[in-house]
Design a protein around this motif. Structure first.
Motif, PDB file in Angstrom:
ATOM      1  N   ALA A   1      -7.377   4.439   1.146  1.00  0.00           N
ATOM      2  CA  ALA A   1      -6.464   3.458   2.030  1.00  0.00           C
ATOM      3  C   ALA A   1      -7.421   3.365   3.239  1.00  0.00           C
ATOM      4  O   ALA A   1      -7.797   4.432   3.716  1.00  0.00           O
ATOM      5  CB  ALA A   1      -5.325   4.173   2.400  1.00  0.00           C
TER       6      ALA A   1
ATOM      7  N   ARG B   1      -4.679  -2.556  -6.666  1.00  0.00           N
ATOM      8  CA  ARG B   1      -4.972  -3.069  -4.943  1.00  0.00           C
ATOM      9  C   ARG B   1      -3.742  -3.185  -4.357  1.00  0.00           C
ATOM     10  O   ARG B   1      -3.007  -4.085  -4.751  1.00  0.00           O
ATOM     11  CB  ARG B   1      -5.991  -4.194  -5.008  1.00  0.00           C
ATOM     12  N   GLY B   2      -3.732  -2.800  -3.126  1.00  0.00           N
ATOM     13  CA  GLY B   2      -2.583  -3.196  -2.314  1.00  0.00           C
ATOM     14  C   GLY B   2      -3.057  -3.383  -0.752  1.00  0.00           C
ATOM     15  O   GLY B   2      -4.196  -3.127  -0.452  1.00  0.00           O
ATOM     16  N   THR B   3      -2.018  -3.479   0.008  1.00  0.00           N
ATOM     17  CA  THR B   3      -2.143  -3.735   1.398  1.00  0.00           C
ATOM     18  C   THR B   3      -2.500  -2.293   2.069  1.00  0.00           C
ATOM     19  O   THR B   3      -2.141  -1.309   1.562  1.00  0.00           O
ATOM     20  CB  THR B   3      -0.944  -4.456   2.137  1.00  0.00           C
ATOM     21  N   ALA B   4      -3.085  -2.599   3.437  1.00  0.00           N
ATOM     22  CA  ALA B   4      -3.324  -1.378   4.142  1.00  0.00           C
ATOM     23  C   ALA B   4      -1.727  -0.658   4.451  1.00  0.00           C
ATOM     24  O   ALA B   4      -1.037  -1.320   4.849  1.00  0.00           O
ATOM     25  CB  ALA B   4      -3.940  -1.794   5.496  1.00  0.00           C
ATOM     26  N   PRO B   5      -1.713   0.587   4.368  1.00  0.00           N
ATOM     27  CA  PRO B   5      -0.532   1.210   5.068  1.00  0.00           C
ATOM     28  C   PRO B   5      -0.298   1.117   6.391  1.00  0.00           C
ATOM     29  O   PRO B   5      -1.266   1.482   7.190  1.00  0.00           O
ATOM     30  CB  PRO B   5      -0.669   2.809   4.615  1.00  0.00           C
TER      31      PRO B   5
ATOM     32  N   GLY C   1       0.910  -1.241   0.030  1.00  0.00           N
ATOM     33  CA  GLY C   1      -0.040  -0.019   0.221  1.00  0.00           C
ATOM     34  C   GLY C   1       0.897   1.359   0.118  1.00  0.00           C
ATOM     35  O   GLY C   1       0.526   2.336  -0.539  1.00  0.00           O
TER      36      GLY C   1
ATOM     37  N   GLY D   1      -7.121  -2.144   3.064  1.00  0.00           N
ATOM     38  CA  GLY D   1      -6.278  -2.244   1.861  1.00  0.00           C
ATOM     39  C   GLY D   1      -6.382  -0.796   1.235  1.00  0.00           C
ATOM     40  O   GLY D   1      -7.080   0.052   1.860  1.00  0.00           O
ATOM     41  N   THR D   2      -5.403  -0.946   0.222  1.00  0.00           N
ATOM     42  CA  THR D   2      -5.357   0.506  -0.519  1.00  0.00           C
ATOM     43  C   THR D   2      -6.050   0.206  -1.850  1.00  0.00           C
ATOM     44  O   THR D   2      -5.360  -0.704  -2.486  1.00  0.00           O
ATOM     45  CB  THR D   2      -4.102   0.995  -0.365  1.00  0.00           C
TER      46      THR D   2
END
Length: 391
Positions: A26, A89-93, A10, A30-31
Motif C-alpha cells: 500500500a 488493485r485498490g485505492t490508497a488507504p 484499499g 494505491g494498494t
C-alpha cells in the motif's frame, strides 16, 4: 492466468490480506493485493533479474500483470518476486482509516542473547575512525532486535501501519520459508509512471518529540545540521547519478526538505526525470540504484565490507527493496526500512543509521532506538526495555 480486477477500496484489500496466502503493498498511489503464485523469480539483483521478470511478463496487456515482492540487501542473495494468480488493485488507504483488525499478541524478548548497547557504540566509533583514516566516506550500521512471539500474526500490524503511517509504503510480503516481511517504509527508492520516474531519497534523521515546541526545534535543528546535510548529499547525489543514464530533464533539488513520520524527522529530496527509453522498467531503474548510500554507504564496496565486519547479523531482506512492477514497466519500489520479519523462530526488527565523519556514537544509538520504536509501538512488546537493546 493472472487477473486484474477494477480498482476497489484499499481498506477492503488490507482487510483481505492473509499472511502466507497473499502479499500486500500500500502506497500513496494505491494498494495491491497479490494472491497465490502462478510463477516466481528468485535471482540476484545484479544478475539477470530484470530480464527474467520482463520475460515472464511478456505478452500480458499493459497493467494487466505485475510481479510483487522483495529483494534482499546482498546482491547475490535470492529475491522473492511472484507473479500472482490473482492481482487486485485498490485505492490508497486514507490516513486514520478504520481497518478491521485485532491487536496482535504482545511480543517478548527471546532468541539469541541480546547484545548490549556497548557493542553498537563501539561499532560506530570504529566506523568513525575508519572514515577519518580514509577507508570509506560513509557506512550505514544497523541493529537487529529479536523477539519471541509464538503464533504471531503480522496482518493486524500491517493494517494498523497502513492506517497510521500516512505517506509511507506499507507492506506484508511472503518471502518464503514461512517468513513474512512487513513494515512501513518512508523512503521511495524509485517509481515509474509512464515516461516519468521519481525517487525520494532520505538521509539525515532526528527523533521526534511529543512536545510541539521541542518537536519544531528538532526539525529546525535537523534542517540546519551540517553533519546531516553532508550525509544527505551523499545519498541525493548517488541517486541522481544512478538515474541520469536513464533520464533526461532530471530535476534534483538544491536543498533538502523535511519529511515526517510518527517517530522521526528526515531530510529528503524529491528527484524527478523523464525516461529516455520507454522499455526501461521500474524494476530495472530500482536495481540500478540499489543499494543507495542511505542503506549501505560510500563507496559501496568498502561500505559493504565494513557492514560485514561490524554488524553481527545477516540483513536478509532488511535494507533491500520491496514493491511491484507491471507489464507496462510501471511500478513502485520502496527501500525496506522500518520493517520486521515474522516466522517460526519469532520476530526480528531492524533499524540503522548513517555514519559519517561527524557522527557521535550515542546520538546514533538514540536514532536507531527511535527508529526501532516505529515497529515496537505497532508490535506492542511487553518489555519496553527492549527499545534500548539489540540482538
Amino acid at each position: 492466468m493472472t487477473l486484474a480486477c477494477p480498482a476497489i477500496d484499499g481498506v477492503e484489500l488490507l482487510s483481505a490480506y492473509r499472511p502466507g496466502l497473499s502479499s500486500v503493498f500500500a502506497s500513496p498511489s494505491g494498494t495491491l493485493l497479490a494472491e497465490g503464485a502462478e510463477a516466481e523469480v528468485s535471482g540476484g539483483v545484479h544478475g539477470m533479474l530484470p530480464d527474467q521478470v520482463e520475460a515472464m511478463l511478456t505478452g500480458a496487456g499493459p497493467g494487466a500483470r505485475a510481479v510483487v515482492g522483495a529483494i534482499p540487501f546482498a546482491p547475490d542473495a535470492p529475491a522473492r518476486l511472484v507473479l500472482p494468480r490473482l492481482l487486485r488493485r485498490g485505492t490508497a488507504p486514507p490516513a486514520g482509516a478504520a481497518v478491521p483488525t485485532a491487536r496482535p499478541a504482545p511480543a517478548r524478548a527471546g532468541g539469541a542473547p541480546p547484545c548490549d548497547d556497548d557493542g553498537y557504540l563501539e561499532a560506530v566509533a570504529r566506523a568513525v575512525r575508519d572514515i577519518r583514516a580514509g577507508r570509506y566516506t560513509k557506512v550505514v550500521l544497523a541493529r537487529a532486535l529479536r523477539l519471541a512471539a509464538p503464533g504471531f500474526d503480522p496482518a493486524p500490524v500491517v493494517r494498523a501501519l497502513a492506517a497510521g503511517a500516512s505517506g509511507s509504503y506499507t507492506f506484508g510480503i511472503d518471502v518464503g520459508g514461512g517468513q513474512t516481511l512487513f513494515g512501513a517504509s518512508p523512503e521511495l527508492l524509485v517509481a515509474r509512471r509512464g515516461r516519468y520516474a521519481v525517487a525520494h531519497p532520505l538521509a539525515g534523521s532526528a527523533p521526534r518529540s511529543t512536545d510541539p515546541a521541542e518537536d519544531a526545534h528538532r526539525a529546525a535543528a535537523l534542517l540546519s545540521s551540517a553533519k546531516d546535510r553532508h550525509e544527505h548529499a551523499f545519498v541525493s547525489e548517488a541517486v541522481a547519478d544512478g538515474l541520469r543514464p536513464f533520464c533526461r530533464a532530471l530535476r534534483v533539488p538544491v536543498e533538502p526538505t523535511l519529511t515526517a513520520t510518527p517517530t522521526m524527522w528526515h531530510l529528503g529530496s524529491r528527484i524527478t526525470g523523464e525516461i529516455t527509453d520507454p522499455d526501461v522498467s521500474a524494476l530495472r531503474l530500482a536495481t540500478a540504484l540499489h543499494p543507495t548510500p542511505a542503506v549501505c554507504g560510500s563507496p559501496p564496496g568498502a561500505a559493504r565490507r565494513a557492514i560485514a565486519e561490524l554488524e553481527p547479523f545477516d540483513r536478509g531482506f532488511y535494507a533491500g527493496m520491496v514493491g511491484w512492477c507491471d507489464a507496462a514497466g510501471d511500478g513502485e519500489w520502496a527501500v525496506t526500512i522500518r520493517c520486521a520479519t515474522a516466522g517460526p523462530e519469532g520476530l526480528r526488527v531492524y533499524a540503522g543509521a548513517g555514519i559519517v565523519t561527524g557522527s557521535d556514537p550515542h546520538a546514533e544509538l538514540t536514532e536507531t532506538t527511535a527508529k526501532l520504536g516505529t515497529m515496537l509501538a505497532a508490535l506492542g512488546p511487553a518489555d519496553r526495555a527492549l527499545t534500548t537493546r539489540g540482538a
